[in-house]
Scaffold this motif. Structure first.
Motif, short mmCIF file in Angstrom:
data_model
loop_
_atom_site.label_atom_id
_atom_site.label_comp_id
_atom_site.label_asym_id
_atom_site.label_seq_id
_atom_site.Cartn_x
_atom_site.Cartn_y
_atom_site.Cartn_z
N ALA A 1 0.83 -1.21 0.00
CA ALA A 1 0.00 0.00 0.00
C ALA A 1 0.86 1.26 0.00
CB ALA A 1 -0.93 -0.01 1.21
N ALA A 2 2.01 1.22 0.65
CA ALA A 2 2.87 2.40 0.75
C ALA A 2 3.81 2.55 -0.44
CB ALA A 2 3.69 2.34 2.04
N ASN A 3 4.08 1.47 -1.13
CA ASN A 3 5.07 1.49 -2.21
C ASN A 3 4.62 2.39 -3.36
OD1 ASN A 3 7.61 0.39 -3.19
ND2 ASN A 3 6.37 -0.65 -4.76
N ASP A 4 5.51 3.27 -3.79
CA ASP A 4 5.22 4.23 -4.86
C ASP A 4 6.40 4.23 -5.81
OD1 ASP A 4 4.32 6.26 -6.47
OD2 ASP A 4 4.54 7.84 -4.97
N PRO A 5 6.43 3.32 -6.79
CA PRO A 5 7.62 3.16 -7.64
C PRO A 5 8.09 4.48 -8.24
CG PRO A 5 6.07 1.38 -8.04
CD PRO A 5 5.36 2.37 -7.14
N GLY A 6 9.38 4.71 -8.13
CA GLY A 6 9.98 5.93 -8.61
C GLY A 6 10.08 7.03 -7.57
N ASN B 1 14.45 4.26 -8.17
CA ASN B 1 13.92 4.06 -6.83
C ASN B 1 12.70 3.14 -6.91
OD1 ASN B 1 13.38 4.16 -4.15
ND2 ASN B 1 12.79 6.30 -4.08
N THR B 2 12.99 1.87 -7.09
CA THR B 2 11.98 0.82 -7.12
C THR B 2 12.51 -0.36 -6.32
OG1 THR B 2 12.89 -0.24 -9.09
CG2 THR B 2 11.23 1.51 -9.44
N ARG B 3 11.64 -1.32 -6.07
CA ARG B 3 12.11 -2.51 -5.35
C ARG B 3 13.22 -3.22 -6.12
NH1 ARG B 3 6.19 -4.79 -3.29
NH2 ARG B 3 6.01 -3.37 -1.48
#
Length: 337
Positions: free
Chosen positions: A57-62, A200-202
């Motif tokens: 839910a928190a992950n915001d790729p980039g 800035n991604t997993r």
């Protein structure tokens, strides 16, 4: 990359953790609640699933990378963070270092040695396991407000950095808050890590951790970039020795412009790192210097940035150059052997 909630032995609501760390200005964050025995002060299957839901839910790729992890927690041998796995393991599934490494090799992901030297067994004194060398990517040099270079030195034990790297591990170096309160990401002076990512991604974070493109600090806003003969920290030098040219870019903005610092060149020793050079520098500059190195004296080199005006709260041998206040560590380079 190392934080706790009420799902293990922390105080805070896990639903608030990722938001707090983003509000603190962090670009990458993880929850790593303990995996213990029978979920006693540790995560359960349900809580492991919830950690994934919160991270997704928190992950915001980039923009913001939120990661699920866990901390395998043995009261005598030590604790190890694990990230990027679909499952977790507790002491019922891995009761010792061999079992833990077997599990890691089977399940992928990456791991770190946490607060090294705090538990008496010290990961079976960092006994090396070649099959998972590439997956064990971290050694915590700063945990909370402590510098772990000489942890357990007063008990007659070797520096965890020396013991770990001399054993054959190729760990990057990290700093972590190991947060157990409710102000994730905010306390100044607690450890944190810098990661050099291509995105800035997993996947970008995972790739940077595998490449050991990281540095440890406990100073917010610090940039540390370092190369040796053009190879970024965490890499292998294509030589067994010779004159190695270092370039170290240190900056923390206008508040630190001109602040005197030293760069200590750490090499293998038997119980403490040998310091083969100390270079004076200032924040806001790029220091360039040359140091002769040989793999005959050991295959790794680490740069430690220090404030020479303040003491190390956890000193080592009398008169050792690293008995001053550590500001940052660049991940090691390895000479070809």
């Amino acid at each position: 990359m190392h934080n706790h909630t009420i799902m293990s032995d922390g105080d805070g609501d896990p639903a608030l953790a990722f938001v707090s760390m983003r509000d603190a200005g962090l670009d990458v964050a993880a929850l790593t609640d303990h995996a213990t025995l029978f979920s006693i002060e540790g995560i359960s299957d349900r809580e492991w699933d919830r950690t994934r839901e919160l991270a997704d839910a928190a992950n915001d790729p980039g923009q913001y990378t939120a990661i699920r992890g866990f901390e395998w927690s043995h009261p005598l041998l030590g604790h190890a963070n694990v990230w990027f796995t679909d499952e977790y393991v507790d002491l019922l599934g891995a009761s010792g270092m061999g079992d833990f490494f077997d599990w890691l090799g089977e399940h992928g992901g990456v791991a770190s040695f946490n607060h090294p030297g705090r538990e008496p067994g010290r990961f079976d004194e960092f006994t090396f396991r070649d099959g998972v060398r590439d997956q064990v990517v971290g050694l915590e040099m700063f945990n909370r407000t402590d510098d772990y270079l000489f942890e357990a030195w007063s008990d007659g034990k070797a520096s965890p950095l020396v013991k770990c790297l001399n054993a054959g591990w190729r760990t990057g170096l990290s700093g972590v808050t190991d947060e157990h309160g409710t102000d994730w990401g905010f306390p100044e002076g607690k450890g944190r890590s810098g990661l050099w990512v291509t995105e800035n991604t997993r996947q970008g974070v995972f790739d940077a951790m595998l490449a050991r493109r990281s540095f440890a600090t406990r100073t917010s806003g610090l940039r540390l970039d370092a190369t040796a003969n053009g190879v970024r920290m965490g890499g292998e030098l294509p030589v067994a020795g010779g004159d190695i040219r270092f370039a170290v870019d240190l900056d923390r903005g206008p508040d630190w412009t001109g602040k005197p610092l030293t760069i200590q060149v750490l090499r293998p020793g038997e119980s403490a790192p040998e310091v083969v050079d100390v270079v004076d520098t200032t924040s806001g500059t790029v220091a360039e210097f040359t140091v002769p190195l040989s793999a005959d004296d050991g295959n790794w080199v680490v740069l430690r940035v220090a404030d020479p005006t303040q003491p190390n709260d956890h000193p080592g041998p009398d008169g050792h150059p690293c008995n001053d206040l550590g500001i940052a560590y660049a991940s090691p380079w390895w000479l070809r052997t």
